[in-house]
Design an enzyme around this catalytic site. Sequence first.
Site, PDB file in Angstrom:
ATOM      1  N   GLU A 163     -43.785  15.852 -36.848  1.00 25.32           N
ATOM      2  CA  GLU A 163     -44.860  14.986 -36.434  1.00 25.32           C
ATOM      3  C   GLU A 163     -44.985  14.512 -34.855  1.00 25.32           C
ATOM      4  O   GLU A 163     -45.327  13.480 -34.623  1.00 25.32           O
ATOM      5  CB  GLU A 163     -44.744  13.461 -37.197  1.00 25.32           C
ATOM      6  CG  GLU A 163     -44.498  14.025 -38.567  1.00 25.32           C
ATOM      7  CD  GLU A 163     -44.535  12.577 -39.464  1.00 25.32           C
ATOM      8  OE1 GLU A 163     -43.607  11.780 -39.642  1.00 25.32           O
ATOM      9  OE2 GLU A 163     -45.702  12.510 -39.899  1.00 25.32           O
ATOM     10  N   ASP A 204     -46.322  19.229 -35.552  1.00 24.23           N
ATOM     11  CA  ASP A 204     -45.519  19.945 -36.179  1.00 24.23           C
ATOM     12  C   ASP A 204     -44.890  19.122 -37.495  1.00 24.23           C
ATOM     13  O   ASP A 204     -45.278  17.951 -37.481  1.00 24.23           O
ATOM     14  CB  ASP A 204     -44.160  20.138 -35.260  1.00 24.23           C
ATOM     15  CG  ASP A 204     -43.629  18.900 -34.681  1.00 24.23           C
ATOM     16  OD1 ASP A 204     -44.520  18.070 -34.562  1.00 24.23           O
ATOM     17  OD2 ASP A 204     -42.481  19.005 -34.612  1.00 24.23           O
TER      18      ASP A 204
HETATM   19  C1  NOJ Z   1     -41.874   9.102 -36.859  1.00 26.65           C
HETATM   20  C2  NOJ Z   1     -41.541  10.465 -37.276  1.00 26.65           C
HETATM   21  O1  NOJ Z   1     -41.732  10.789 -38.812  1.00 26.65           O
HETATM   22  C3  NOJ Z   1     -40.344  11.162 -36.700  1.00 26.65           C
HETATM   23  O2  NOJ Z   1     -40.179  12.598 -37.122  1.00 26.65           O
HETATM   24  C4  NOJ Z   1     -40.594  11.136 -35.298  1.00 26.65           C
HETATM   25  O3  NOJ Z   1     -39.463  11.623 -34.670  1.00 26.65           O
HETATM   26  C5  NOJ Z   1     -40.877   9.815 -34.799  1.00 26.65           C
HETATM   27  N1  NOJ Z   1     -41.629   8.883 -35.531  1.00 26.65           N
HETATM   28  C6  NOJ Z   1     -41.156   9.696 -33.334  1.00 26.65           C
HETATM   29  O4  NOJ Z   1     -42.888  10.261 -33.335  1.00 26.65           O
HETATM   30  C1  NOJ Z   2     -40.017  12.240 -40.676  1.00 26.15           C
HETATM   31  C2  NOJ Z   2     -39.785  13.536 -40.528  1.00 26.15           C
HETATM   32  O1  NOJ Z   2     -40.033  14.151 -39.214  1.00 26.15           O
HETATM   33  C3  NOJ Z   2     -40.859  14.232 -41.172  1.00 26.15           C
HETATM   34  O2  NOJ Z   2     -40.864  15.614 -41.424  1.00 26.15           O
HETATM   35  C4  NOJ Z   2     -41.235  13.691 -42.773  1.00 26.15           C
HETATM   36  O3  NOJ Z   2     -42.291  14.162 -43.279  1.00 26.15           O
HETATM   37  C5  NOJ Z   2     -41.244  12.232 -42.683  1.00 26.15           C
HETATM   38  N1  NOJ Z   2     -40.283  11.653 -42.044  1.00 26.15           N
HETATM   39  C6  NOJ Z   2     -41.221  11.640 -44.284  1.00 26.15           C
HETATM   40  O4  NOJ Z   2     -39.999  11.977 -44.810  1.00 26.15           O
END
Ligand code: NOJ
Ligand code: NOJ
Length: 422
Positions: free
Chosen positions: A192, A189
């Site tokens: 991520e 998603d």
């Molecule tokens: C970094 C991701 O970008 C974020 O969305 C996520 O919650 C954490 N890692 C944990 O997977």
């Molecule tokens: C974490 C977020 O969950 C993700 O959606 C985003 O693409 C990255 N950070 C970078 O901003």
Amino acid sequence: MKSLLLIALLPLQALGAEVNPRIHTQYKTALSGVLSNLKPNGAVIASPSTSAPNYYYDWVRDTGLTMRALIRIAYDKRTDSTLRSKLLEQIQKWIQWEFSRQEQNRLTGLGEPRFYVDGRVNEEPWGRPQNDGPAIRALTAMEVAEQWLKEGRLKEVNRLLYAPSLPAQTLIKRDLEYVAHHWKEKSFDLWEEEQALHYYTLLSQKTALLKGAAFARRLGDSGASRFYASAAGEIENLLQQFKDPYSGVIPYAIEKSPGLPHKKSILDISVILALIHNFDGSFAAPADSALMTLKELMRVFRIKYPVNHVIRNKSGEALGVALGRYPEDIYDGVGFSGGNPWFISTLAAAEFACDLSRSRAGKKRDALNEIALAQFNRVIHHLDEEGSMSEQFNRENGFQQGARDLTWSYVSYLTAYRACFL
Ligand code: NOJ
Ligand code: NOJ
């Protein structure tokens, strides 16, 4: 600045409320925030933060959404010419940047979510593929293509953006082919975290294929046009399954495998993000289920995050609900000490309300505008003097945390502001 303030007298003013002037000045700050994160090679950094957390990468999703906002500003007649030329130059570089990174074809190919700023794909363990990326990029690039066609730049469109030949050798065609062939597969998603069929990803894919079908037809690629249109139809059928008969809420995913063990509810702001990112005068879902989804998110986060217990600022203005990604979130921007409100979520509610209010009249319209205004006040309430925007703000003390100067936070301010005031 003058023009901004004049323009700002439009829809929300119908409320008769005096809008906090900071709401208007923050638009300029947000724009500078985005511009500072653009690179001369066409890349867009997610944030200048290189440690705790390291967001010094180019994410396909963040960049696609960022460039879409900048393209709309560049081609808006009200934009002054200096800014316009700067943006047009960046758009050209961005096309080149995307074109070359598509050619890497490593690991999950076009589903790769994250690149180093020098263009190499980031091969560290990560949630991959993330299949919203190519759909978002195709949608953004089609907006450029439309403009180029208007300007008579068909040759350039054919060379860089869209030509019928297969295997695809142009930016939009490559993405559309990827989307049309992979939408049935589960992917990670936008957060991520979870592999599933996600509402956000599917809706972006459907919109890309539908617009892609019309675009392909226009460029004489009628076989592809039929193929994209029929895939879009199939996705539409699948999206019909995103229903919760009990609550009326639109669930953010189906067929999770494996799901996050702690993510139990069906609520996620990504549904609202999907609707606003794919808004074209109307929403892809019935307004009542969309509204129900947002109301539920607001209800849950109002209780969950203590900052929401303060409901007025010092001037007595109503503060809207500080919204996170989803109720069970534990990502704090660096580690996992607990979830917080995010600017992109809090502003998504404002943008959604304003998109919807345009098709409503009277009391319904006023109520939606009021919601939007309160969301803006909430965001302003958590800014420092400079107006910087990080990824999150703390659920207890309201101070910003997570990646600083997050491009996407600024972009969400720009798009919400434009939906509400321009
Ligand atoms: C970094 C991701 O970008 C974020 O969305 C996520 O919650 C954490 N890692 C944990 O997977
Ligand atoms: C974490 C977020 O969950 C993700 O959606 C985003 O693409 C990255 N950070 C970078 O901003």
